[in-house]
Design a protein around this motif. Structure first.
Motif, PDB file in Angstrom:
ATOM      1  N   VAL A 154       0.858  -1.178   0.000  1.00 14.39           N
ATOM      2  CA  VAL A 154       0.000   0.000   0.000  1.00 14.39           C
ATOM      3  C   VAL A 154       0.892   1.226   0.000  1.00 14.39           C
ATOM      4  CG1 VAL A 154      -1.834  -1.189   1.300  1.00 14.39           C
ATOM      5  CG2 VAL A 154      -0.189   0.242   2.533  1.00 14.39           C
ATOM      6  N   ALA A 155       0.314   2.361  -0.390  1.00 11.04           N
ATOM      7  CA  ALA A 155       1.024   3.642  -0.316  1.00 11.04           C
ATOM      8  C   ALA A 155       0.072   4.681   0.236  1.00 11.04           C
ATOM      9  CB  ALA A 155       1.524   4.057  -1.700  1.00 11.04           C
ATOM     10  N   LEU A 156       0.591   5.544   1.091  1.00 13.82           N
ATOM     11  CA  LEU A 156      -0.168   6.663   1.639  1.00 13.82           C
ATOM     12  C   LEU A 156       0.391   7.946   1.063  1.00 13.82           C
ATOM     13  CD1 LEU A 156      -0.457   5.812   5.435  1.00 13.82           C
ATOM     14  CD2 LEU A 156      -2.352   6.276   3.885  1.00 13.82           C
ATOM     15  N   SER A 157      -0.496   8.789   0.526  1.00 15.98           N
ATOM     16  CA  SER A 157      -0.025  10.051  -0.046  1.00 15.98           C
ATOM     17  C   SER A 157      -1.077  11.137   0.103  1.00 15.98           C
ATOM     18  CB  SER A 157       0.344   9.876  -1.522  1.00 15.98           C
ATOM     19  OG  SER A 157      -0.805   9.557  -2.278  1.00 15.98           O
ATOM     20  N   GLU A 158      -0.603  12.354   0.081  1.00 12.82           N
ATOM     21  CA  GLU A 158      -1.444  13.547   0.038  1.00 12.82           C
ATOM     22  C   GLU A 158      -0.555  14.670  -0.482  1.00 12.82           C
ATOM     23  OE1 GLU A 158      -4.115  16.479   2.897  1.00 12.82           O
ATOM     24  OE2 GLU A 158      -3.427  14.581   3.703  1.00 12.82           O
ATOM     25  N   PRO A 159      -1.083  15.525  -1.359  1.00 11.50           N
ATOM     26  CA  PRO A 159      -0.258  16.615  -1.874  1.00 11.50           C
ATOM     27  C   PRO A 159       0.373  17.417  -0.731  1.00 11.50           C
ATOM     28  CG  PRO A 159      -2.296  16.490  -3.106  1.00 11.50           C
ATOM     29  CD  PRO A 159      -2.432  15.525  -1.948  1.00 11.50           C
ATOM     30  N   GLY A 160       1.665  17.697  -0.877  1.00  8.88           N
ATOM     31  CA  GLY A 160       2.392  18.475   0.112  1.00  8.88           C
ATOM     32  C   GLY A 160       2.930  17.675   1.278  1.00  8.88           C
ATOM     33  N   LYS A 161       2.665  16.369   1.305  1.00  6.71           N
ATOM     34  CA  LYS A 161       3.139  15.512   2.393  1.00  6.71           C
ATOM     35  C   LYS A 161       4.118  14.463   1.857  1.00  6.71           C
ATOM     36  CE  LYS A 161      -0.920  15.504   5.434  1.00  6.71           C
ATOM     37  NZ  LYS A 161      -1.826  14.630   6.214  1.00  6.71           N
ATOM     38  N   TRP A 162       4.915  13.924   2.767  1.00  5.23           N
ATOM     39  CA  TRP A 162       5.728  12.770   2.436  1.00  5.23           C
ATOM     40  C   TRP A 162       4.810  11.609   2.081  1.00  5.23           C
ATOM     41  CZ3 TRP A 162      11.088  12.189   2.460  1.00  5.23           C
ATOM     42  CH2 TRP A 162      11.803  13.318   2.871  1.00  5.23           C
ATOM     43  N   THR A 163       5.230  10.790   1.137  1.00  6.62           N
ATOM     44  CA  THR A 163       4.495   9.583   0.750  1.00  6.62           C
ATOM     45  C   THR A 163       5.235   8.386   1.331  1.00  6.62           C
ATOM     46  OG1 THR A 163       3.658  10.557  -1.280  1.00  6.62           O
ATOM     47  CG2 THR A 163       3.817   8.149  -1.230  1.00  6.62           C
ATOM     48  N   TYR A 164       4.479   7.415   1.806  1.00  3.60           N
ATOM     49  CA  TYR A 164       5.052   6.182   2.348  1.00  3.60           C
ATOM     50  C   TYR A 164       4.528   4.982   1.581  1.00  3.60           C
ATOM     51  CZ  TYR A 164       6.896   8.567   6.441  1.00  3.60           C
ATOM     52  OH  TYR A 164       7.620   9.387   7.269  1.00  3.60           O
ATOM     53  N   VAL A 165       5.403   3.995   1.366  1.00  8.06           N
ATOM     54  CA  VAL A 165       5.029   2.721   0.758  1.00  8.06           C
ATOM     55  C   VAL A 165       5.342   1.636   1.786  1.00  8.06           C
ATOM     56  CG1 VAL A 165       5.376   1.126  -1.166  1.00  8.06           C
ATOM     57  CG2 VAL A 165       5.629   3.603  -1.536  1.00  8.06           C
ATOM     58  N   TYR A 166       4.351   0.776   2.038  1.00  6.01           N
ATOM     59  CA  TYR A 166       4.491  -0.308   3.003  1.00  6.01           C
ATOM     60  C   TYR A 166       4.225  -1.637   2.312  1.00  6.01           C
ATOM     61  CZ  TYR A 166       3.998   3.511   6.334  1.00  6.01           C
ATOM     62  OH  TYR A 166       4.169   4.683   7.019  1.00  6.01           O
ATOM     63  N   GLY A 167       4.920  -2.682   2.744  1.00  8.84           N
ATOM     64  CA  GLY A 167       4.756  -3.978   2.116  1.00  8.84           C
ATOM     65  C   GLY A 167       4.668  -5.111   3.107  1.00  8.84           C
ATOM     66  N   ARG A 168       4.567  -6.335   2.548  1.00 10.34           N
ATOM     67  CA  ARG A 168       4.431  -7.562   3.323  1.00 10.34           C
ATOM     68  C   ARG A 168       3.173  -7.508   4.200  1.00 10.34           C
ATOM     69  NH1 ARG A 168       9.338  -5.665   3.829  1.00 10.34           N
ATOM     70  NH2 ARG A 168       9.263  -5.358   6.078  1.00 10.34           N
ATOM     71  N   LEU A 169       2.083  -7.020   3.600  1.00 13.25           N
ATOM     72  CA  LEU A 169       0.821  -6.847   4.309  1.00 13.25           C
ATOM     73  C   LEU A 169      -0.180  -7.910   3.885  1.00 13.25           C
ATOM     74  CD1 LEU A 169       0.647  -2.994   3.811  1.00 13.25           C
ATOM     75  CD2 LEU A 169       1.311  -4.195   5.901  1.00 13.25           C
ATOM     76  N   THR A 170      -1.134  -8.192   4.772  1.00 17.34           N
ATOM     77  CA  THR A 170      -2.209  -9.134   4.467  1.00 17.34           C
ATOM     78  C   THR A 170      -3.541  -8.507   4.850  1.00 17.34           C
ATOM     79  OG1 THR A 170      -2.338 -10.228   6.626  1.00 17.34           O
ATOM     80  CG2 THR A 170      -0.659 -11.057   5.077  1.00 17.34           C
ATOM     81  N   LYS A 171      -4.605  -9.184   4.489  1.00 14.50           N
ATOM     82  CA  LYS A 171      -5.943  -8.698   4.843  1.00 14.50           C
ATOM     83  C   LYS A 171      -6.107  -8.600   6.353  1.00 14.50           C
ATOM     84  CE  LYS A 171      -7.852 -13.278   4.407  1.00 14.50           C
ATOM     85  NZ  LYS A 171      -9.003 -13.950   4.793  1.00 14.50           N
ATOM     86  N   ASP A 172      -5.366  -9.397   7.104  1.00 17.68           N
ATOM     87  CA  ASP A 172      -5.442  -9.355   8.563  1.00 17.68           C
ATOM     88  C   ASP A 172      -4.855  -8.069   9.140  1.00 17.68           C
ATOM     89  OD1 ASP A 172      -6.625 -11.873   8.523  1.00 17.68           O
ATOM     90  OD2 ASP A 172      -4.706 -12.907   8.762  1.00 17.68           O
ATOM     91  N   ASP A 173      -4.108  -7.330   8.337  1.00 18.75           N
ATOM     92  CA  ASP A 173      -3.504  -6.069   8.776  1.00 18.75           C
ATOM     93  C   ASP A 173      -4.406  -4.863   8.536  1.00 18.75           C
ATOM     94  OD1 ASP A 173      -1.024  -7.288   9.530  1.00 18.75           O
ATOM     95  OD2 ASP A 173      -0.445  -7.339   7.408  1.00 18.75           O
ATOM     96  N   ALA A 174      -5.607  -5.075   8.016  1.00 20.42           N
ATOM     97  CA  ALA A 174      -6.474  -3.950   7.626  1.00 20.42           C
ATOM     98  C   ALA A 174      -6.688  -2.950   8.758  1.00 20.42           C
ATOM     99  CB  ALA A 174      -7.808  -4.461   7.089  1.00 20.42           C
ATOM    100  N   GLY A 175      -6.953  -3.418   9.966  1.00 20.26           N
ATOM    101  CA  GLY A 175      -7.183  -2.507  11.085  1.00 20.26           C
ATOM    102  C   GLY A 175      -5.987  -1.632  11.385  1.00 20.26           C
ATOM    103  N   ASP A 176      -4.789  -2.223  11.388  1.00 16.89           N
ATOM    104  CA  ASP A 176      -3.573  -1.450  11.638  1.00 16.89           C
ATOM    105  C   ASP A 176      -3.290  -0.476  10.495  1.00 16.89           C
ATOM    106  OD1 ASP A 176      -3.031  -2.562  14.130  1.00 16.89           O
ATOM    107  OD2 ASP A 176      -1.738  -4.125  13.304  1.00 16.89           O
ATOM    108  N   ILE A 177      -3.560  -0.897   9.271  1.00 16.43           N
ATOM    109  CA  ILE A 177      -3.351  -0.008   8.118  1.00 16.43           C
ATOM    110  C   ILE A 177      -4.268   1.206   8.230  1.00 16.43           C
ATOM    111  CG2 ILE A 177      -3.607   0.212   5.609  1.00 16.43           C
ATOM    112  CD1 ILE A 177      -2.828  -2.838   5.495  1.00 16.43           C
ATOM    113  N   LEU A 178      -5.525   0.984   8.577  1.00 18.70           N
ATOM    114  CA  LEU A 178      -6.464   2.099   8.706  1.00 18.70           C
ATOM    115  C   LEU A 178      -6.094   3.006   9.880  1.00 18.70           C
ATOM    116  CD1 LEU A 178      -9.780   0.266   7.838  1.00 18.70           C
ATOM    117  CD2 LEU A 178      -8.463   1.827   6.386  1.00 18.70           C
ATOM    118  N   ALA A 179      -5.595   2.433  10.972  1.00 18.80           N
ATOM    119  CA  ALA A 179      -5.131   3.253  12.096  1.00 18.80           C
ATOM    120  C   ALA A 179      -3.931   4.097  11.676  1.00 18.80           C
ATOM    121  CB  ALA A 179      -4.770   2.363  13.286  1.00 18.80           C
ATOM    122  N   GLY A 180      -3.020   3.511  10.909  1.00 16.38           N
ATOM    123  CA  GLY A 180      -1.870   4.255  10.412  1.00 16.38           C
ATOM    124  C   GLY A 180      -2.278   5.349   9.435  1.00 16.38           C
ATOM    125  N   ALA A 181      -3.281   5.059   8.610  1.00 19.98           N
ATOM    126  CA  ALA A 181      -3.780   6.070   7.667  1.00 19.98           C
ATOM    127  C   ALA A 181      -4.417   7.237   8.415  1.00 19.98           C
ATOM    128  CB  ALA A 181      -4.780   5.437   6.700  1.00 19.98           C
TER     129      ALA A 181
END
Length: 120
Positions: free
Chosen positions: A58-85
């Motif tokens: 996945v990648a998180l981005s927004e204009p004017g902000k740093w962008t992050y790319v994360y890997g080695r994720l599974t569907k079980d990580d959805a809650g943590d991904i949304l918390a990080g977002a």
């Protein structure tokens, strides 16, 4: 503005799959879109983030902000991904303090990309 959470829907996560088998990236995308996205976060499926050896990604981005790319994720990580977002969305520059990131975002970051600035 709105944060975009890009999810690679074609990621095979290093698995050998039958052509019609569900991709781990598509399963992750379904888990994320099936949950309630944090305010200000738009979840978008994309065909490839070129992190094939580190998928699902996945990648998180927004204009004017740093962008992050994360890997080695599974569907079980959805809650943590949304918390990080949500934590990312709350910043002005995309830099979430390290201790405030979900563990998967501390340990599974693949890239940090500086904000793009338009020529003046």
């Amino acid at each position: 503005m709105t944060v975009t959470l890009h999810v690679c829907t074609t990621c095979r996560a290093g698995e050998v799959l039958e052509e019609d088998a569900p991709r781990p990236g598509a399963l992750l995308h379904a888990a994320l879109t099936g949950a309630t996205a944090p305010e200000g976060v738009n979840i978008v499926g994309v065909e490839c983030l070129s992190a094939c050896s580190q998928g699902a990604a996945v990648a998180l981005s927004e204009p004017g902000k740093w962008t992050y790319v994360y890997g080695r994720l599974t569907k079980d990580d959805a809650g943590d991904i949304l918390a990080g977002a949500a934590a990312y969305a709350a910043t002005t520059d995309g830099l979430v303090p390290w201790r405030e990131r979900p563990v998967i975002f501390r340990k599974q970051s693949l890239a940090r990309i500086p904000p793009m600035e338009l020529p003046k």
